[in-house]
Design a protein around this motif. Structure first.
Motif, short mmCIF file in Angstrom:
data_model
loop_
_atom_site.label_atom_id
_atom_site.label_comp_id
_atom_site.label_asym_id
_atom_site.label_seq_id
_atom_site.Cartn_x
_atom_site.Cartn_y
_atom_site.Cartn_z
N PRO A 161 0.90 -1.18 0.00
CA PRO A 161 -0.14 -0.19 -0.01
C PRO A 161 0.86 1.11 -0.07
CG PRO A 161 -0.02 -0.96 2.15
CD PRO A 161 0.82 -1.86 1.43
N ASN A 162 1.26 1.56 -1.24
CA ASN A 162 2.37 2.62 -1.22
C ASN A 162 2.14 3.89 -0.98
OD1 ASN A 162 1.35 2.44 -3.69
ND2 ASN A 162 3.09 2.89 -4.92
N LEU B 161 0.62 7.11 1.05
CA LEU B 161 0.23 7.82 2.36
C LEU B 161 -0.37 8.93 2.26
CD1 LEU B 161 1.00 7.43 5.51
CD2 LEU B 161 2.85 9.13 5.02
N MET B 162 -1.27 9.45 2.87
CA MET B 162 -2.14 10.56 2.82
C MET B 162 -2.46 10.97 4.07
SD MET B 162 -5.04 12.10 0.79
CE MET B 162 -6.56 11.64 1.73
N PHE B 163 -2.02 12.20 4.68
CA PHE B 163 -2.31 12.83 5.85
C PHE B 163 -2.57 14.25 5.91
CE2 PHE B 163 2.23 12.53 6.40
CZ PHE B 163 2.59 13.79 6.72
N TYR C 28 -3.76 18.73 2.58
CA TYR C 28 -3.46 17.23 2.55
C TYR C 28 -2.07 16.99 1.84
CZ TYR C 28 -8.25 16.67 3.65
OH TYR C 28 -9.35 16.63 4.29
N TYR C 29 -1.53 16.01 2.57
CA TYR C 29 0.01 15.44 2.06
C TYR C 29 -0.07 14.19 1.62
CZ TYR C 29 5.03 14.91 1.71
OH TYR C 29 6.24 14.45 1.11
N SER D 287 2.43 11.05 -0.16
CA SER D 287 3.52 10.70 -0.42
C SER D 287 3.38 9.39 -1.01
CB SER D 287 4.46 10.58 0.54
OG SER D 287 5.69 9.95 0.30
N VAL D 288 4.07 9.20 -2.32
CA VAL D 288 4.04 7.76 -3.02
C VAL D 288 5.40 7.37 -2.76
CG1 VAL D 288 3.14 6.72 -5.04
CG2 VAL D 288 2.28 8.88 -4.40
N LYS D 289 5.47 5.95 -2.70
CA LYS D 289 6.65 5.22 -2.50
C LYS D 289 6.86 4.33 -3.72
CE LYS D 289 7.44 3.88 2.03
NZ LYS D 289 8.02 2.96 3.05
N LYS E 21 -6.99 7.64 -2.76
CA LYS E 21 -6.67 8.73 -1.72
C LYS E 21 -7.17 9.93 -2.24
CE LYS E 21 -4.29 5.83 1.12
NZ LYS E 21 -5.03 5.62 2.82
#
Lengths: 270, 736
Positions: free
Chosen positions: B438-439, B441-443, B452-453, B455-457, B471
């Motif tokens: 689950p690459n 991340l949103m917060f 909202y930030y 980030s994708v890995k 997301k």
């Protein structure tokens, strides 16, 4: 401990940590330790010895996993330090198979180091999990005391909320509004739970530390690692694993995600 | 309660404009419905039936607002195959089954099939469908009915068909050919005419009206038979009283054949893809900025398709051209879709037999034009400018679709894309190892305005874009979103395309959507730990500016600053700052230089720790060249860097002020007396009343920076503005 190029850095990290925590350093070596090697170790550690480091070297033959685990039991070790490996050319760290097995089975807390350094890199920011779990309270308390010992300035408590808990799928404006209300409510619930834990902690370990809490909707165990990486935390503190079964390894969750992809130094509190 | 009545009143008030736009749309839908049905080898009425059913069912059950449902261009290719392999009767059964399949997909929330295919492959497939329509109907438009083996042969025979025109001898066929060419001419010239009255009726309807008028002219005034050969007139339109009797009797005998189900699948896939693409595009046009409920819509389309199949109609999909006409004519809710169906029904009841006066070649001209627009040669050029590999994917999909079939085409296109991704990254493991992770991340960042930030890995391509999308769909378009791709090793064209669509949508709805972390995405250094990332979509690396860089450039132009994207490795002027004492400076880039003040903003790339590179960091900073003696100090809110400066021999300095300055800020300096003198009332007041940044003075110059990541465009504006005002304040204070 193995005689790898990282040896000096690993030793230094361990020695420093032992001094910060006012503990005794036990070096575990699997195999036979020659006189040369022993002398080399003493050489490396003299600097720290002057500062009052107590240490002990144990070596034993056998299966590394078994040897280390049994030594941990015998010597009543509180914290086991393991070094991680780095994928070639990438800023990605992972645990080797031995370290993984040890982490899963160790009866004590484990600290996984991804980038040991001879010079001290100060630990500024600690991220700790705030899951709704009986272990969490102890983990957060540990994080605070570590922060105190290492002089960290900031602790972020991350509450991971599973997407399924929201239970509203967003299709249009109305469902979006509903899902945001549900999320807001969940966030408040989690935050008040975490605040409760924090208020129960003694004041002296909270002083001088900036406390922040952050709710994340995402996969448990994975998103906290991602978060720690994004905010460039220096240490991630996690609950110890519940007993592992075969299925847990097949469908990784919680701690397994972190072990597969270390975002930063990780402390697993047992 | 009052809100409900309010809504009702609004709906009633908007009724006239929706009735009007429904009427305008029905004028296009009629000829297109006839034409699309005939192009699919179905009876002409089938297309009109599907438009009527679609308009009624989708307007009642659907979840979108300004879309129009009816027979789709994209489906012509699939329907053609279905009807030719299964026969018309079984094809109706297949249409019904595909309707049920769509309903099931809707309930399983799997309707968004188009989200799982690479965009170049979809473009290639659409172009192929356009060529299928164009190739086949071109011959009929020229009065030259031919039957050939496959789509490519139809296309190859086109030049010959043009030459053949000059050797026609039959006047009936010459007349048909002229009608076709004239119609095509009308369609091409129409958009260029700017006549208010002419534009009232859409071009296809002009063709219908002119041909019917032409036919009556010969019949009533000249008392001659229509010069156009009766072979090239529309036939098979039943009179009103026969419409009900003509409803086919459906049986599902063919349902135990593999062939049948492969057709059902193809119909469902293409319906879903075409509808999703149309809904996405139309949502951007919605004047009321509403979000369509695609899941609800796909179920409604499924129901409409099933009903339409039972009544002898074709698949019902959301169609973009008619929908955009609807928006332009003032349609603003679902009732316009309903009225479009209603007017079609009225036309059929009143004039169905008149429709047989339309020459086939004229109708096919409409389709040739539609096909040409779908094939859109300008897309080919666009693909080429994006990158050669996109052109390759596009061409392979196009040829495979023409040669084998639609489903095969899209599968081959998708596979090709994946292979190209593996080849460009030379890293198969990257995809296999991280596919299930689950690459994303949103917060919501707690500082600032709660943006909202995200980030994708690892990697972000069409394969796992659905995670990022899920997301992003959770954020209202009025909010601020920052997508950080700096942890990705690979980002593909599909993602960039979709992100820019999000950007457009957010901007239209008053929010903001920024993508950061792309500026450094390339394998650029020989450092063993350097992050290796690829930007295949921007063609030649480093030469092309990323979207952020283009935005920075235009920002600089707006504020009359100089902009320099190039990397500068000589960064000695930064070394004297204590912040960089334990860091290795790599380079600065994206410089924005103020022309009037000695202020420069830039992104700086540095690594922490000399021996063991801790991490490579990109941050945006502003440098102010003060040209005067300053005390050496540092000001910070978090106290994050206290230790760093503590090592440098800095002391904590407390300033007494009416506000809570000393409580809020950590101020450290070498010489407390000078620092205290510097932080007089005005300066303290300035810091108390402004957003806080980290500030360091090295005795001559100032360094201002915020978060430890590259700033978004808005953040850069803020920090430059802050620096400029800080400069003014200090300048004024020192002069007095």
């Amino acid at each position: 401990m193995a005689f790898s190029p990282n040896l000096k850095a690993n030793l230094y990290e361990g020695a420093r940590l032992a001094q910060f925590l006012e503990a005794k350093l036990v070096l575990i070596h699997v195999g036979v330790l020659s006189e040369d090697n022993r002398a080399m170790l003493h050489d490396m550690l003299t600097v720290h010895k002057k500062n009052g480091l107590e240490y002990d070297v144990r070596c034993q033959m056998g299966n590394p996993v078994e040897v280390i685990l049994s030594t941990v039991k015998e010597a009543l070790i509180d914290l086991l330090i393991l070094g991680a490996l780095q994928r070639e050319n990438f800023f990605k760290y992972y645990l080797g198979s031995i370290a993984r097995q040890i982490t899963r089975r160790a009866g004590c807390s484990v600290l996984l180091l991804i980038k040991p350094s001879v010079d001290r890199v100060p630990c500024e920011h600690i991220v700790v999990n705030g899951l709704a779990d009986p272990k969490t309270e102890k983990t957060i308390a540990t994080a605070f005391s570590v922060a105190k010992d290492l002089g960290a300035r900031k602790i972020t408590i991350v509450e991971e909320i599973r997407q399924e808990e929201v239970a509203v799928s967003v299709d249009d404006d109305r469902s979006l509004r509903r899902s945001r209300i549900v999320k807001e409510r969940l966030k408040h619930r989690e935050e008040s739970r975490v605040n409760n834990i924090i208020s129960n902690l003694p004041d002296h370990i909270k002083s001088n530390i900036q406390i922040q809490s952050q709710s994340i909707f995402g996969k448990r165990g994975y998103s906290i690692g991602h978060y720690a990486q994004v905010v460039r935390a220096d240490l991630l503190v996690m609950n110890g694993p519940v007993k592992m079964t075969f299925w847990d390894r097949l469908f990784p969750h919680d701690i397994e995600h972190i072990l597969g992809e270390l975002p930063t130094d990780v402390l697993i509190v047992q | 309660m009052s809100q409900k009545t309010n809504k009702f009143i609004v709906a009633v008030q908007s009724l006239p404009s929706n009735i009007f736009s429904g009427f305008v749309v029905s004028l296009i839908a009629l000829p297109l419905g006839l034409g699309l049905a005939m192009a699919s080898d179905a009876p002409p009425m089938a297309g009109v039936i599907s438009a009527i059913v679609g308009g009624i069912v989708v307007s009642v059950l659907g979840g979108s607002y300004v879309t129009i449902a009816g027979p789709g261009n994209g489906l012509v290719g699939v329907l053609l195959v279905a009807i030719s392999t299964l026969g018309l009767q079984d094809a109706y059964a297949a249409i019904i089954c595909s309707g049920f399949l769509l309903i099931i997909l809707g309930y399983l929330r799997l309707g968004k099939l188009a989200d799982f295919f690479p965009s170049s492959a979809i473009q290639g497939m659409l172009a192929a469908i356009g060529l299928i329509i164009l190739g086949k109907q071109f011959h009929i438009m020229l009065g030259n009915r031919v039957v050939l083996d496959n789509n490519l042969e139809y296309l190859a025979a086109m030049p010959k068909a043009v030459i053949n025109v000059f050797s026609y001898s039959d006047t009936g066929i010459i007349a048909a050919c002229l009608a076709g060419i004239l119609s095509l001419g009308i369609l091409m010239i129409y958009p260029k005419l700017r006549n208010k009255y002419l534009q009232l009726i859409p071009a296809p309807m002009w063709i219908v009206l002119l041909s019917i008028g032409f036919s009556y002219y010969f019949e009533l005034i000249l008392n001659q038979p229509n010069p156009i050969s009766s072979d090239y007139m529309i036939r098979g339109i039943p009179a009103v009283d026969r419409l009900v009797a003509d409803i086919p009797k459906i049986n599902f005998k063919a349902a135990n054949e593999w062939m049948f189900w492969s057709q059902v699948l193809a119909l469902a896939i293409i319906s879903s893809v075409e509808s999703l693409l149309s809904i996405k595009a139309v949502d951007k046009l919605d004047p009321n900025k509403r979000r369509s409920n695609f899941t609800k819509d796909i179920k409604a389309l499924g129901v409409a398709t099933a009903v339409s199949g039972f009544l002898g109609g074709l698949n019902v999909v959301t169609v973009i051209a008619r929908s955009s006409v609807n928006v332009n004519s003032g349609g603003n809710n679902r009732s316009s879709n309903f009225f479009h169906a209603f007017f079609l029904l009225v036309f059929i009841v009143l004039f169905s037999t008149q429709l047989e006066r339309i020459p086939l070649s004229a109708l096919m001209a409409i389709l040739v034009f539609t096909g040409y627009k779908l094939a859109a040669p300008k897309n080919l050029i666009k693909m080429f400018t994006i990158g050669k590999e996109q052109l390759l994917i596009y061409s392979i999909t196009l040829i495979a679709t023409l040669q084998i079939g639609l489903v095969a085409g899209i599968v081959i296109g998708t596979t090709t894309t994946f292979i190209i991704h593996v080849l460009t990254t030379k890293n198969f493991e990257l995809f296999t190892r991280n596919f299930l992770k689950p690459n994303v991340l949103m917060f919501q960042e707690s500082e600032g305005q709660g943006q909202y930030y995200v980030s994708v890995k690892h990697f972000c391509t069409f394969v796992n874009f659905f995670r990022l999308k899920a997301k992003l769909d959770n954020v209202p378009e009025t909010e601020v979103v920052i997508v950080d791709l700096s942890l990705c090793e690979f980002v593909d064209h599909t993602v960039m395309d979709s992100l820019s669509a999000y950007q457009e949508l957010f901007e239209k709805r008053g929010g903001r959507f920024e993508v950061i972390g792309l500026d450094t995405l390339s394998a650029d250094s020989s450092h063993p730990f350097a992050i290796r990332k690829l930007v295949p979509f921007s063609g030649l690396l480093n030469q092309n500016l990323t979207k952020r860089q283009i935005a920075l450039k235009s920002l600089s132009e707006d504020y009359d600053h100089d902009y320099l994207a190039k990397r500068i490795h000589k960064v000695g002027f930064l070394e004297s700052f204590i912040f960089f004492r334990s860091k290795h400076l790599n380079y600065i880039h994206n410089l924005i230089k103020s022309k009037h003040e000695p202020i420069t903003a830039f992104d700086v790339n540095f690594s922490e720790g000399e021996f063991i590179a801790k991490e490579v960091v990109n941050t945006t900073m502003v440098h102010i060249y003060m040209q005067r003696q300053l005390p050496v100090f540092t000001l910070d809110k978090d106290g994050f860097l206290l230790r760093l400066y503590g090592v440098a021999g800095f002391k904590n300095i407390s300033i007494s002020s009416p506000g809570d300055f000393s409580k809020r800020f950590y101020l450290l300096g070498e010489n407390p007396k000078d620092v205290k003198a510097f932080f007089n009332k005005t300066v303290v007041h300035f810091f108390e009343s402004n957003p806080h940044f980290h500030i360091e003075s090295n005795g001559k110059n100032l360094l201002v920076f915020g978060k430890e990541r590259t700033a978004s465009i808005q953040e850069i504006t803020k920090i430059i503005n802050f620096a400029s005002r800080l400069y003014q304040v200090i300048q004024n204070e020192q002069d007095t």
